[in-house]
Structure formats: C-alpha cells, structure tokens
Design a protein around this motif. Structure first.
Motif, mmCIF file in Angstrom:
data_model
loop_
_atom_site.group_PDB
_atom_site.id
_atom_site.type_symbol
_atom_site.label_atom_id
_atom_site.label_comp_id
_atom_site.label_asym_id
_atom_site.label_seq_id
_atom_site.Cartn_x
_atom_site.Cartn_y
_atom_site.Cartn_z
ATOM 1 N N UNK A 235 -1.214 -2.348 -15.397
ATOM 2 C CA UNK A 235 -0.999 -1.517 -14.106
ATOM 3 C C UNK A 235 -2.322 -1.850 -13.122
ATOM 4 N N UNK A 236 -1.961 -1.584 -12.066
ATOM 5 C CA UNK A 236 -2.963 -1.795 -10.790
ATOM 6 C C UNK A 236 -3.019 -0.863 -9.656
ATOM 7 N N UNK A 237 -4.026 -0.446 -9.226
ATOM 8 C CA UNK A 237 -4.250 0.619 -8.299
ATOM 9 C C UNK A 237 -5.300 0.351 -7.296
ATOM 10 N N UNK A 238 -5.087 0.395 -5.876
ATOM 11 C CA UNK A 238 -6.104 0.103 -5.063
ATOM 12 C C UNK A 238 -5.904 0.945 -3.755
ATOM 13 N N UNK A 239 -7.041 1.413 -3.180
ATOM 14 C CA UNK A 239 -7.104 2.271 -2.033
ATOM 15 C C UNK A 239 -8.203 1.731 -1.303
ATOM 16 N N UNK A 240 -8.030 2.204 0.081
ATOM 17 C CA UNK A 240 -9.089 2.087 1.136
ATOM 18 C C UNK A 240 -8.880 3.149 2.294
ATOM 19 N N UNK A 241 -9.332 3.101 3.299
ATOM 20 C CA UNK A 241 -9.190 3.988 4.289
ATOM 21 C C UNK A 241 -7.777 4.047 4.950
ATOM 22 N N UNK A 242 -6.899 2.842 4.719
ATOM 23 C CA UNK A 242 -5.719 2.889 5.364
ATOM 24 C C UNK A 242 -4.518 2.591 4.370
ATOM 25 N N UNK A 243 -4.896 2.615 3.270
ATOM 26 C CA UNK A 243 -3.514 2.427 2.371
ATOM 27 C C UNK A 243 -3.832 2.653 1.041
ATOM 28 N N UNK A 244 -2.840 2.904 0.230
ATOM 29 C CA UNK A 244 -3.017 3.200 -1.253
ATOM 30 C C UNK A 244 -1.965 2.216 -1.925
ATOM 31 N N UNK A 245 -2.179 1.779 -3.070
ATOM 32 C CA UNK A 245 -0.864 0.854 -3.628
ATOM 33 C C UNK A 245 -1.095 0.966 -5.249
ATOM 34 N N UNK A 246 -0.108 1.123 -5.927
ATOM 35 C CA UNK A 246 0.018 1.429 -7.511
ATOM 36 C C UNK A 246 1.243 0.503 -7.876
ATOM 37 N N UNK A 247 1.040 -0.236 -8.838
ATOM 38 C CA UNK A 247 2.112 -0.812 -9.480
ATOM 39 C C UNK A 247 1.999 -0.964 -11.113
ATOM 40 N N UNK A 248 3.039 -0.603 -11.698
ATOM 41 C CA UNK A 248 2.867 -0.680 -13.266
ATOM 42 C C UNK A 248 4.138 -1.253 -13.862
ATOM 43 N N UNK A 249 3.735 -2.277 -14.945
ATOM 44 C CA UNK A 249 4.693 -2.924 -15.455
ATOM 45 C C UNK A 249 4.535 -2.613 -17.060
ATOM 46 N N UNK A 250 5.694 -2.372 -17.797
ATOM 47 C CA UNK A 250 5.753 -2.219 -19.223
ATOM 48 C C UNK A 250 7.059 -2.607 -19.923
ATOM 49 N N UNK A 251 7.164 -2.519 -21.066
ATOM 50 C CA UNK A 251 8.462 -2.735 -21.484
ATOM 51 C C UNK A 251 9.627 -2.163 -20.940
ATOM 52 N N UNK A 252 9.442 -0.800 -20.744
ATOM 53 C CA UNK A 252 10.518 -0.012 -20.065
ATOM 54 C C UNK A 252 10.785 -0.226 -18.811
ATOM 55 N N UNK A 253 10.186 -0.987 -18.095
ATOM 56 C CA UNK A 253 10.434 -1.588 -16.674
ATOM 57 C C UNK A 253 9.225 -1.687 -15.537
ATOM 58 N N UNK A 254 9.315 -1.604 -14.463
ATOM 59 C CA UNK A 254 8.465 -1.704 -13.471
ATOM 60 C C UNK A 254 8.538 -0.768 -12.645
ATOM 61 N N UNK A 255 7.522 -0.135 -11.912
ATOM 62 C CA UNK A 255 7.379 0.752 -10.717
ATOM 63 C C UNK A 255 6.224 0.563 -9.739
ATOM 64 N N UNK A 256 6.423 1.009 -8.595
ATOM 65 C CA UNK A 256 5.443 0.907 -7.651
ATOM 66 C C UNK A 256 5.389 1.844 -6.485
ATOM 67 N N UNK A 257 4.177 2.315 -6.023
ATOM 68 C CA UNK A 257 4.166 3.163 -5.066
ATOM 69 C C UNK A 257 3.337 2.721 -3.715
ATOM 70 N N UNK A 258 3.457 2.843 -2.729
ATOM 71 C CA UNK A 258 2.672 2.351 -1.485
ATOM 72 C C UNK A 258 2.653 3.390 -0.564
ATOM 73 N N UNK A 259 1.282 3.679 -0.057
ATOM 74 C CA UNK A 259 1.233 5.038 0.704
ATOM 75 C C UNK A 259 0.323 4.278 1.944
ATOM 76 N N UNK A 260 0.801 4.669 3.322
ATOM 77 C CA UNK A 260 0.124 4.103 4.553
ATOM 78 C C UNK A 260 -0.523 5.397 4.925
ATOM 79 N N UNK A 261 -1.854 5.463 4.784
ATOM 80 C CA UNK A 261 -2.903 6.751 4.990
ATOM 81 C C UNK A 261 -3.578 6.472 6.359
ATOM 82 N N UNK A 262 -3.027 5.449 7.374
ATOM 83 C CA UNK A 262 -3.827 5.096 8.478
ATOM 84 C C UNK A 262 -3.428 6.168 9.747
ATOM 85 N N UNK A 263 -2.350 6.743 9.683
ATOM 86 C CA UNK A 263 -2.230 7.894 10.492
ATOM 87 C C UNK A 263 -2.357 9.353 10.165
#
Length: 515
Positions: A235-263
């Motif tokens: 799993x990987x998660x990162x955030x700053x003042x403009x964006x947030x990003x998450x990704x997960x990989x497991x035997x079940x599959x993959x998922x990701x979420x990206x959020x633009x917080x700049x506005x």
C-alpha cells in the motif's frame, strides 16, 4: 582390531583407555579396560541409554541440531523502542512484529528529537558461525514527512529473516509546532500499520489524512509484505496541500483513489460531503453486488474513499466563480455540486478462469468512478460545470439453481451454469451560470447505460443467449426549483425552507448509475 568411529564427523573418537574421572558418556568399566590391554580384540560395554549425553551434530544445512538461535542487537540500549522490539521480534506474524512499534518510535522522537536506529538479528550457529536464512516473509514500512519549513523526517521499520529493524532520522532541527504535529501522527501511523496487518487487511488512514497541512507540507506512507503468499499486500499513501493519492495491491486485486484538493471553493459543508460520500458508498455496494466483486477488496476501497474525503483541511479564500455578490449565490451553487473535491478512483479484482472446458470465460470485476469540475470567470460572473461518471465491467459464472459458484470440471455433466457479462456506465452533469449577481442558468442531465448479456449452458451446450440493454436519460431545470424561494426572499433570509430546498437539490444531482 575393532575401530569405533563417531557419527559426528567434526569430532572423531578413538577408543583409548581413560581414567574413571572422565565423562561417563565415553567411559568404560575397569574390566573392559583390562581386556583392551590384554587382547588384540576390544570388548566395549555401552552404558545405559539414560546415562548418555548426546554429542552435538550438524544438520545437512550446516547448523547445529538442538542449537539455540543467536540473537544480536546493534545497540545495547534499554529504551522503550528496544523493549518493544524485544517483545515483538519472535512473533509469528508481521502484525505481531510491528505491533506498537511505529507509535513507539514517533513517541521517542517527540521526547528526544534525535535520530535513532536499532536492529535485532536472529540466526543459528553453523559451520564457521554462519547462519541460514529463515525464509520467512519480509516486511518494509516507511513514513516520510516534510515540514512547511523544509525539514524531512524519515521513519523506517523492517523485518527480514526473523530480525527486526527501526530507524528515524531528520534532515534538520524541528520547531516545537512541527514536533507536536509529527507527534500527532503517532497513533495514525500505528493504526495504518495495524489495519494492513489484519486478516483480512483493512484501511485505516484517518490518522494520516487529518494531519495539519499548514505545518506538515507532505506525508507519505509505504507498506509492503512479501513472501507471504496470498497474504502479500502493498500500500502507498501520500498527501500534500494539493492532492492525495492511495494505491493498494493484494492477492485479491488492486485499487486506487486520487483526490485533487487544490480548489477549496469546491469543498461543501460537512453535511454535504457526508451525504455525497454516503451516496457513493451505496453506489459501490450496488456495483459490487451486481458484478459479483470481491467483498474484502471493495471494503478497503470504500474505507479509503471515505477517509480521503472526510476532511480536506483548512480552506483558502477561494470562492466559486460568480458567487461573490452574496452568501445566497454561494449556497445555491454549492448545493448543486457534490461538495467533494475532484477525484478519480478504480478497483480491479484479480481475474480467474474457472472453466477448464471454456478457459476464455473469465471471472472479472473492474469499476471506475470520477468527478471533474471546470471553473470559469471571476468572483462576480462565471460558469461552473461538474460531471460525475462511473463505469462497471464485470463477468462471472453462477450455478443454474441457487446462484452460487458452480463446480466446473472437464466433465460435460458439470457444465450446467450461467455466464453473465455486464457493462454499465452512468453520468450526472451540472451546468451553472452566474451573471450580474444572479443565478442565470442551472441544469442537470443524468444518463445511465446498462448492458447485461446472459449465457446459459446445460451439459456444455449453449441453450440461451440473452442480451438486455437499458438506457435512461433525463434533464432537469434546477433554477426553476429555487427561483420561487429566491424571489420570496427566503434565500436572503437563509430560512429553513431555503435550506430544505438546497438539500433536495443536492440529493438530486448525486450520481446514481443503478437507476
């Protein structure tokens, strides 16, 4: 002459007379010694099994059998982190090894503010003192924080070959406010570790997503377990003042979420965001049920989406275009938007081919959802367009009776099942225009395109192939729903009737691809 040779090749034995004071495990009685001296042949009396001390022997891998493992520490410390590691390193699971370790490391840094590292290594004695790898799963966890002043703090936890290591280092001195903000991540960091180490794994990022972005410019979290078979997860998660990003990989599959917080102008009230998130979670549940997706992976997807959209921090002074004349315009425009920051999210299950007679029939699940917003104009005149989209592609096998997964083999008698293919898409689009301090245009258009293909097999023969398309489209003039209240002055007074109308409009604009 009879020769006795030890099975322990490292220490050959020669039968020679010894005094009675030697170890009884290798001693012989007086009569035997006299006979050895008088005869070219030797008669040896073996002591009873109860008095034998087993000699040390080596295993084929080069380690001493029955040897105790050796434990080595990099530093002879007695601090809280070392004590925690001493209680953890022998745990049989990665969750046990990392339990409480992340928070303990951050708590120490809060107190001392100094760099720190500690390692415990576990091995076994072998030829030449060389140990062998335990072939255990390996784990790596990292947290990197950059403060608003530019200082970078790196935290690392690791476990490999039965050992455990931790470190924390800072590129410079932290102010008191920075150390306090970092200390507040302690519990959230540990919760993220514990959640991903659970069985099944879970996402608990709320303690990281709520970090103070005015003090901590960025936060990055990394988690990886390898060598554990189906329990592998990264799993990987990162955030700053403009964006947030998450990704997960497991035997079940993959998922990701990206959020633009700049506005921050897009951020609605807490109630609006909560209502939008709840609506999306219902959409996710419906998509997973319709497409027969993996429940565990979807649960993580929902948790990640909700946590990343719970709160975005402190908004800037940005306002929506054309809404600068008064709060009524701002409320009107905001009610016709989701209140969420723009995002994109996807989830893909690990695919399978369960039918040996038709390997081309794949069980699969893939779902994407997104929101994009365009802002044009100034504070006093402008246009806003916001679009929410979703797309589901799935296929699965089910038994003819009961809907469970069929037991498919190479035998024709097992080939009684339905094979279902799904391709759904939906969109909800809002168009707004503000002119000379008034809401000049507000419209909503929602479309849904659902396609289902249903193939039925009996004893391996296709007996039915039914395709069912469903298309819906509707348009709504939102302005007509609000104008009467605007004209009556309810908007200016911010009356209860006005707030109720805004809530009704907000529910209408939310994406609902299931309809």
């Amino acid at each position: 002459m009879t020769t006795l040779s030890s099975l322990n090749l490292a220490a050959p034995l020669v039968p020679t007379p010894r005094s009675d004071s030697v170890n009884p495990a290798v001693a012989v009685d007086g009569d035997a010694r006299r006979m050895v001296a008088l005869s070219p042949s030797a008669i040896v009396t073996i002591p009873s099994a109860s008095s034998i001390t087993v000699l040390e022997t080596y295993t084929p891998e080069g380690t001493l059998s029955a040897a105790m493992p050796t434990v080595s520490w990099a530093s002879d410390n007695r601090d809280a982190v070392t004590l925690r590691m001493a209680g953890n390193y022998a745990a049989q699971t990665m969750a046990g090894r990392f339990a409480g370790l992340g928070s303990a490391l951050l708590d120490r840094f809060r107190t001392t503010g100094s760099d720190y590292s500690q390692t415990v290594s576990v091995g076994s004695a072998g030829v030449g003192g060389i140990g062998r790898s335990s072939q255990q799963p390996a784990g790596q966890i990292g947290l990197t924080v950059r403060t608003a002043s530019g200082v970078t703090v790196e935290i690392a936890l690791g476990s490999e070959d039965g050992g455990l290591s931790v470190s924390i280092k800072s590129s410079g001195a932290l102010s008191e406010s920075e150390r306090n903000a970092l200390a507040k991540l302690s519990e959230g960091f540990q919760q993220a570790i514990d959640g991903l180490g659970a069985v099944p794994p879970k996402l608990d990022l709320s303690g990281l997503t709520q970090s103070d972005t005015s003090v901590l410019a960025s936060v990055s979290f990394e988690y990886s377990i390898t060598g554990a078979g189906n329990a592998d997860v990264s799993a990987s998660y990162s955030q700053d003042s403009a964006a947030r990003s998450l990704s997960v990989t497991s035997a079940a599959g993959t998922m990701s979420v990206k959020v633009d917080t700049s506005h921050s102008a897009l951020w609605g009230t807490n109630a609006q965001r909560a209502a939008s998130v709840a609506s999306y979670l219902q959409q996710f549940d419906h998509a997973n049920s319709r497409g027969h997706g993996n429940a565990t992976l979807m649960s993580m997807f929902e948790d990640g989406f909700a946590q990343m959209n719970e709160s975005y921090g402190t908004p800037s002074a940005e306002v929506l275009p054309g809404t600068g004349y008064g709060p009524g315009l701002q409320q009107s425009a905001q009610a016709m938007l989701t209140g969420l920051a723009d995002f994109s999210a996807s989830i893909t299950d690990a695919s399978a081919s369960p039918n040996p007679m038709r390997p081309g029939e794949i069980d699969a699940f893939s779902y994407q959802v997104s929101q994009t917003t365009q802002l044009e104009g100034s504070r006093f005149e402008g246009k806003i367009s916001q679009s929410q989209r979703s797309h589901l592609v799935a296929s699965y096998h089910q038994a003819l009776k009961g809907g469970a997964k069929p037991a498919l083999t190479s035998l024709r008698s097992s080939q009684n099942y339905d094979y279902v293919r799904i391709d759904d898409s939906g969109e909800s689009a809002v168009q707004l225009a503000m002119e000379r301090g008034a809401l000049a245009h507000a419209s909503l258009r929602q479309t849904s395109d659902r396609s289902t293909r249903h193939l039925k097999y009996e004893r391996g023969v296709l007996t039915s192939d039914l395709a069912t398309p469903e298309e819906t489209s509707r348009s709504t003039e939102l302005l007509s729903l609000l104008e009467p209240l605007i004209d009556k002055g309810d908007a200016a007074r911010n009356s209860a009737e006005w707030q109720q109308a805004l809530s009704r409009v907000h529910r209408m604009i939310l994406l609902n691809a299931s309809k």
